[in-house]
Design a protein around this motif. Structure first.
Motif, short mmCIF file in Angstrom:
data_model
loop_
_atom_site.label_atom_id
_atom_site.label_comp_id
_atom_site.label_asym_id
_atom_site.label_seq_id
_atom_site.Cartn_x
_atom_site.Cartn_y
_atom_site.Cartn_z
N UNK A 146 43.65 28.26 47.27
CA UNK A 146 42.70 29.31 46.98
C UNK A 146 41.46 28.68 46.36
N UNK A 147 40.29 29.19 46.70
CA UNK A 147 39.05 28.73 46.07
C UNK A 147 38.02 29.85 46.12
N UNK A 148 36.94 29.62 45.40
CA UNK A 148 35.89 30.62 45.35
C UNK A 148 34.81 30.20 44.37
N UNK A 149 33.84 31.09 44.15
CA UNK A 149 32.69 30.79 43.28
C UNK A 149 32.27 32.04 42.52
N UNK A 150 32.01 31.85 41.21
CA UNK A 150 31.36 32.88 40.40
C UNK A 150 29.87 32.56 40.36
N UNK A 151 29.03 33.52 40.75
CA UNK A 151 27.58 33.33 40.77
C UNK A 151 26.99 33.99 39.51
N UNK A 152 26.57 33.16 38.54
CA UNK A 152 26.26 33.64 37.18
C UNK A 152 24.79 33.42 36.83
N UNK A 161 36.33 34.85 46.95
CA UNK A 161 37.73 34.44 46.92
C UNK A 161 38.18 34.11 48.34
N UNK A 162 38.68 32.89 48.50
CA UNK A 162 39.16 32.45 49.83
C UNK A 162 40.57 31.91 49.69
N UNK A 163 41.49 32.37 50.60
CA UNK A 163 42.85 31.84 50.63
C UNK A 163 43.04 31.11 51.95
N UNK A 164 43.48 29.88 51.83
CA UNK A 164 43.71 29.05 53.01
C UNK A 164 45.20 28.84 53.15
N UNK A 165 45.78 29.52 54.17
CA UNK A 165 47.23 29.45 54.35
C UNK A 165 47.57 29.54 55.83
#
Length: 747
Positions: free
Chosen positions: A243-249, A270-274
């Motif tokens: 899982x990965x992703x980014x908070x844009x602050x 939010x990205x899930x790689x499965x």
């Protein structure tokens, strides 16, 4: 991680000059041979900054006004012309350095240059007079931003600003933006850490092997951080995924009164790689992680959609001298973010002369007519009072205003007996009264009594003239011709047909207040400040009989309201406070039932007349000698100062003098009343069966009836009340920086 405080040099220069000028006002320098530094003024000229290593030296131009001894003696009771023109302009050298999380400013030298010897010799005295330092504390701000305490620091010039750099990296660069007179620069790496600390970590119950990587990516002048995260979601065997992703602050500053740095999460991904995971399982994982970052879960404020805000703690105030460093804006650069705004003085622009005084001391000399004596009712006088021969003599006052600070006096002529007949009374920080009194029957003084008095805003010569000297026979003859002027300034009780006792002001044109006026009284006013401003205080104990049991009576004046209930025998004792300081005006005592006061009424009075204001210590004690002399001891910690006061003289005793004070009478009453701080007697009536209970929470004092076996709470007092330590015929009361000595008379 670098943190830097930047202040525009022009603004800092004015703040430093203002601070120096305020300190110069209170710098009274010792004499330099035959010359005196009359006063020192900051000149209306730019301040100069000189970087030296890790510090910056600041040169403040100062005009030096010098007066000679001859100039002073040739202008008694007046201002010498020499004090109106400076003899030189010198440079006061200050050093701006850093220490831990603070910037330090202190005086280190005076650049006298090629000036007259009198001015040049003063530089060591000026440095000594301005010893100490001013601190700009930044540690609390750094802590509020969630950053570690700095370990190294330096002060440098950076463009048009002075920069105090903590844990500096790279060359100094000006970090201020338009509209910012000051700013706190925080490097991009420190901002990354701030944002990462604000947002919660990935929940380990949902994601393992979590990692977070912040990136400082400002959007123009808008502070912005992208917070990338990655990990492995918790799945049942044999499934695996990433899982990965980014908070844009974005970051912004909330101005006063909030005064906080806000992190705004504009959006997040939010990205899930499965592979091989059923879609329903993947959806459940996504929902669980999304639920962990809802605004309520992270302590934020929802802004709509995926957007939410998280506020940091309130940023502490940052002040320098009398300048307020206001938080109003936050701007970004590739290197970091600057939080700051304007600098204001008293809410307005920073100007050198705004609110400061460049005035010189003002002196007014007055003398009493020895053949004309004024007596006051409030001070125990009477219309048929006669004058005793030993009361004749010379008396005079020199009143100084705008002094800045008192530096002392020296006797120029009159002989060694003069100092013990001089009394210096400093009622407040800017006013000084020097009194000289000498009996006509004392040892003759064959010369004029002249003093040189030093203050922060001027040195002046006071000439009291040659004291009058009389033989015993001459004094007896002269006393018979003396004129006694009687002033009836006592509030008195007069009988009326209405159901009240009234205290009538003898001079109603001076005061238009009436007892029926709706004037809000403080529950408990500061007693020490109240007594410090008194000329005289009349305390009366009014005893009433013939009342109904439990009946309420009320006394009302402009400064006090006393409410007392009668005991089971219909008797009430009412303590009355009447200030003579400012023509208090009329006052009134009434039965709440409005019925007539037809029972017995008795009034006893004690008048406290101020005799002197003396320097206060951490503890002050009064003792009265058998011959009637008052000895007031101020314990200053490392030493004691003792003053001796008689009816006509005041003097400081030698330093080795020790005084054993008479123990003050204490009120012993077992009062079952929550919140009682202490129990004291009514001033002037410590032996009477009535007392005052002062409350620890600042509520009105309680009036205690001690006639029975158990103290009875009989009423309360709104207004200033407190302790006066009395040893007849003298009394003392502690005030702010002074102890007031009163002479007490009774009716």
């Amino acid at each position: 991680m670098t943190v830097e405080l930047h202040i525009r040099a022009e603004i800092l220069g004015v703040l430093v000059a203002r601070s120096v000028h305020e300190r110069l006002r209170t710098a009274s320098l010792p004499p330099l041979g035959e010359f005196y530094v009359d006063h020192l003024d900051v000149a209306d000229e730019p301040v100069r900054f000189d970087p030296t290593g890790t510090v910056v030296r600041i040169r403040v131009p100062v005009d030096v006004f010098v007066v000679s001894r001859d100039d002073l003696l040739n202008a008694p009771n007046d201002e010498p012309a020499a004090v109106r023109t400076p003899v030189s302009r010198v440079g006061l050298i200050l050093e701006l350095s850093s220490d831990g999380g603070a910037a330090l400013l202190r005086v280190v030298d005076v650049d006298a240059g090629p000036v007259a010897a009198a001015a040049g010799a003063a530089h060591a005295a000026i440095v000594a007079a301005l010893s100490g330092q001013i601190r700009i504390e930044l540690g609390a701000v750094v802590e509020a931003l969630g950053l570690p305490a700095p370990t190294t620091s330096s002060v440098v010039l950076a463009g048009t600003a002075i920069a105090v750099r903590f844990d500096p990296a790279g060359p100094a660069v000006e970090r201020l933006f338009p509209g910012q007179d000051w700013g706190l620069f925080v490097s991009g790496g420190a901002i990354e850490q701030l944002v990462q600390n604000r947002l919660p970590a990935l929940p380990p119950a949902l994601v393992t092997s979590a990692s977070v990587t912040p990136h400082w990516r400002p959007a123009g002048t808008t502070p912005h951080v992208d917070l990338d995260y990655a990990g492995k979601p918790v799945l049942p065997d044999p499934f695996t995924a990433d899982v990965d992703g980014t908070f844009f602050c974005d970051l912004t500053l909330l101005g006063a009164p909030e005064q906080k740095v806000r992190v705004i999460v504009r959006d997040w991904s939010l990205h899930i790689h499965a592979a091989g995971i059923p879609g329903i399982v993947e959806s459940e994982i996504e929902q669980s992680i999304m639920d962990a970052f809802t605004p309520s879960a992270v302590g934020g404020t929802a802004l709509g959609g995926h957007s939410f805000a998280i506020d940091g703690p309130r940023l502490p105030e940052v002040g320098f001298a009398d300048g307020q460093l206001a938080y109003e804006s936050a701007y970004a650069s590739p290197d970091g973010m600057t939080i700051g705004g304007p600098v204001r003085v008293y809410g307005g622009a920073v100007l050198l002369h705004a609110g400061l005084s460049w005035d010189r001391v003002r002196l007014v000399k007055s003398s009493d007519n020895p053949m004309q004596v004024v007596v006051f009712c409030s001070q125990g006088g009477s219309p048929d009072q006669t004058i005793s021969p030993d009361s004749l003599g010379t008396s005079g006052d020199a009143t100084f205003t705008g002094i800045g600070a008192y530096g002392g006096f020296e006797v120029v002529s009159g002989g060694p007996a003069v100092p013990e007949h001089i009394h210096v009374d400093q009622r407040n920080t800017d006013t000084l009264r020097v009194h000289f009194g000498y009996s006509a029957l004392a040892e003759p003084i064959a010369d004029r009594v002249r003093l040189i008095v030093r203050t922060g805003r001027g040195v002046r010569c006071v000439d009291f003239g040659q004291p009058t000297s009389l033989s015993a026979d001459e004094a007896a003859t002269m006393a018979g011709f003396a004129q006694v002027i009687y002033i009836d300034d006592c509030p008195i009780i007069v009988e009326h047909t209405d159901p009240a006792l009234s205290w009538v002001d003898q001079h109603p044109q001076w005061n238009k207040w009436q007892p029926d006026d709706a004037v809000a009284l403080p529950e408990r006013q500061d007693w020490s400040a109240y007594t410090a401003g008194l000329t005289a205080l009349g305390v009366q104990l009014v005893t009433l009989t013939g009342l109904d049991a439990g009946e309420l009576v009320t006394f009302r004046s402009r400064e006090h309201e006393v409410t007392v209930t009668a005991d089971a025998q219909g008797r009430a004792m009412v303590p009355v406070f009447l200030s003579v300081r400012d023509r208090l005006g009329p006052a009134r005592l009434t039965r709440v039932t409005r019925r007539s006061l037809d029972g017995a009424v008795s009034v006893r009075s004690a008048v406290f007349r101020r005799r002197a204001s003396l320097p206060a210590g951490v503890a002050n004690r009064l003792a009265v000698e058998p011959d009637g002399r008052a000895l007031v001891t101020a314990d200053l910690g490392d030493r004691q100062v003792v003053h001796e006061v008689t009816g006509t003289t005041l003097r400081a005793l030698p330093g080795d003098q020790r005084v054993r004070p008479t123990p003050a009478r204490a009120v012993t009453a077992d009062v079952d009343l929550p919140g009682v701080e202490t129990v004291i007697g009514v001033p002037g009536f410590g032996d009477e069966p009535v007392a005052l209970a002062l409350m620890s929470d600042g509520r009105p004092a309680r009036v205690l009836d001690l006639t029975g076996g158990t103290p009875r709470v009989a009423g309360m007092i709104h207004g200033p009340v407190g302790r006066i330590d009395e040893q007849a015929p003298w009394a003392i009361a502690d005030g702010p920086g002074v102890v007031s000595l009163f002479h007490v008379t009774r009716n």
